[in-house]
Write an enzyme that holds these catalytic residues in place. Structure first.
Site, PDB file in Angstrom:
ATOM      1  CB  SER A   9      -6.512  11.622  17.382  1.00 39.78           C
ATOM      2  OG  SER A   9      -6.612  13.143  18.110  1.00 39.78           O
TER       3      SER A   9
ATOM      4  CG  HIS B 178      -2.091  15.373  20.080  1.00 39.67           C
ATOM      5  ND1 HIS B 178      -2.958  16.547  19.695  1.00 39.67           N
ATOM      6  CD2 HIS B 178      -3.077  14.679  18.138  1.00 39.67           C
ATOM      7  CE1 HIS B 178      -4.023  16.241  17.707  1.00 39.67           C
ATOM      8  NE2 HIS B 178      -4.067  15.172  18.038  1.00 39.67           N
TER       9      HIS B 178
END
Length: 531
Positions: free
Chosen positions: A355, A470
């Site tokens: 990410s 997340h």
């Protein structure tokens, strides 16, 4: 090149990169706009004495706005059986033909004039407070009288509950069940979100919150369809994947074909009311080990045979509808994809992301700038005590020394924070390719990035938007990767650093609950930074 490939390439090049314009341009083509109407507010003349042509255009624009307001009122005030598809069509078409300025005026009108009827609420509250609850009614009263009092109580309670609903709920409910209405509501909310950046009033915030709640309910996981997107899908769908990819832009057709080919997966959430267009999609790489750089995923290595994969790596999640911002469709998408991959490929046991960290450099430059000013104030007053309670030395002593060793002359900085600020502020990011500077900056930036991800909070949650996404979904911070994204965007946003978030199936719910409850961030041992 096939016709399909040519169509994807040409249309993707013609499409705008502005997601708001994308969503507007994809509204059904049969919706007309008034050819006499000027869509740019810069071209709307407000002084009718400046020319009969411009005055006529202004008059036409004014009439169009008035007609749309009347149509909106009709769509709201008509009885449930009286409202027609024609009325709702007219409102949708009319709204989309308005200039940005008139759309904003109409949203203000909707927020204020069609809000909760507070006078009615006040009257009902007074009645409600004057009633005895059914449980407190005198036991000596006869049963018919008790039932009558209870009936009055429940009727007033029901009326009060419904009076607290804003009138514009009627419009939203009717549009949701109307063909094209859900998509239209998404466009309307995108306009509203854009407006809130300029005019953040309580009535508009309430309108946005209410519409967001409704869209979240109508787009529940039960209503969404999961579809694996492949090279064999229609060109119109693949074109949207190219246009909407927001994390790692798709550079050409070879890149697109690779992302949809062997060792790769792409899944999207679709809704029956918006056919042929994913609301959100996720790209997955099947790998032997957890990738540390995006180059490994996109270009460096050919995909491995899928039966050798033990890791499913999520490297891009893109939302296609600006009007659905804040509605966490990604949470459900990730969990669905994990279950699907696990079912189809039992040998895959690790589910992890690679990410970006979009807010890191912005936070760091702001921190260095403010702390450098505090340090300058302390020097000017020749004080040994901090000039502010917010003053801190962002750097460790050894980091300070290492940065000062990079300073070629006194103009590079009087202290380490200033040197680091000057190095990172250079537009061309020369530091990212310097063999002399990189080894010095690596441990410093990695430590500060860990601090940013694990310790910097906003309202008790992770400051970084991707981290917050997340972590609230139940992931943990597994590893921070140096120079994982060497693209210009990656260096500018996060100094090239990327992070792996791991989804462990047995811990997802516990990690999610503890994060929501207390803001606890789960991370691998040893990852927490030195302070």
């Amino acid at each position: 090149m096939s016709k399909k490939n040519l169509a994807i390439l040409l249309r993707a090049r013609m499409r705008s990169n502005d997601p708001t314009k994308l969503s507007l341009s994809q509204f059904p083509k049969e919706i007309p706009s008034n050819p006499q109407e000027n869509h740019s507010r810069d071209h709307i003349v407000t002084n009718p004495t400046e020319g009969s042509g411009n005055s006529s255009a202004f008059g036409t624009t004014r009439r169009v706005y008035d007609v749309v307001c009347e149509t909106m009122h009709s769509a709201i005030s008509a009885s449930k059986t009286g409202v027609s598809d024609i009325t709702l069509n007219d409102f949708q078409e009319g709204y989309l033909s308005l200039s940005l300025e008139d759309r904003e005026k109409l949203l203000v009108l909707l927020a204020k004039e069609y809000d909760v009827n507070r006078e009615q609420v006040r009257k009902l509250v007074k009645q409600y407070l004057g009633l005895e609850t059914p449980d407190s009614v005198d036991e000596e009263l006869s049963s018919p009288k008790k039932e009558a009092l209870a009936s009055v109580f429940y009727r007033i309670e029901w009326n009060l509950r419904h009076s607290l609903k804003p009138t514009y709920e009627i419009l939203f409910e009717r549009l949701n069940t109307h063909p094209g209405g859900l998509r239209f509501l998404s466009i309307l909310r995108a306009d509203l979100l854009s407006m809130l950046t300029k005019e953040n009033t309580p009535s508009l915030r309430t309108l946005d919150s209410y519409l967001k709640e409704k869209l979240g309910m109508w787009l529940s996981p039960a209503t969404l369809e999961l579809h694996q997107i492949t090279w064999d899908d229609p060109a119109s769908l693949l074109e949207k994947i190219v246009a909407y990819e927001a994390v790692h832009p798709i550079s050409n057709l070879l890149d697109l074909k690779r992302r949809l080919g062997i060792g790769r997966r792409c899944f999207g959430y679709f809704h029956p009311a918006i056919p042929g267009e994913p609301l959100i999609f996720i790209e997955v790489a099947l790998m032997e080990t957890i990738a540390q750089t995006i180059q490994e995923v996109l270009w460096d290595n050919p995909p491995i045979p899928e039966n050798q994969a033990t890791c499913a790596l999520f490297y891009s999640i893109s939302s296609t509808q600006p009007g659905l911002a804040g509605i966490n469709l990604g949470k459900f998408l990730i969990k669905r994809v994990i279950k699907l991959v696990k079912k189809d490929m039992p040998h895959v046991s690790t589910f992890v992301t690679l990410s970006p960290i979009p807010g890191f450099m912005q936070w760091l430059l702001s921190k260095l700038s403010s702390q450098s000013k505090f340090a300058a104030d302390e020097r000017s007053t020749q004080s040994t005590s901090p000039s502010s309670t917010f003053s801190e030395n962002v750097l460790l002593p050894e980091e300070e020394q290492a940065l000062m060793s990079l300073s070629d002359d006194s103009s590079s900085g009087d202290h380490g924070m200033e040197v680091l600020l000057n190095l990172l502020s250079v537009t061309n990011c020369d530091w990212a390719t310097s063999p002399r500077i990189l080894p010095v900056l690596e441990p410093i930036l990695m430590r500060l990035c860990a601090r940013y991800l694990l310790q910097e909070k906003k309202r008790g949650k992770a400051l970084d938007s991707v981290a917050n996404f997340h972590l609230q979904n139940g992931a943990m911070v597994e590893r921070i990767n140096w120079m994982a994204d060497r693209s210009e965007k990656g260096v500018h946003q996060s100094a090239g650093i990327m992070v792996n978030y791991v989804y462990r199936l047995e811990n997802i719910e516990d990690y999610s609950q503890s994060y929501f409850a207390s803001g606890k961030i789960h991370a691998s041992p040893g990852l927490h930074p030195r302070l």
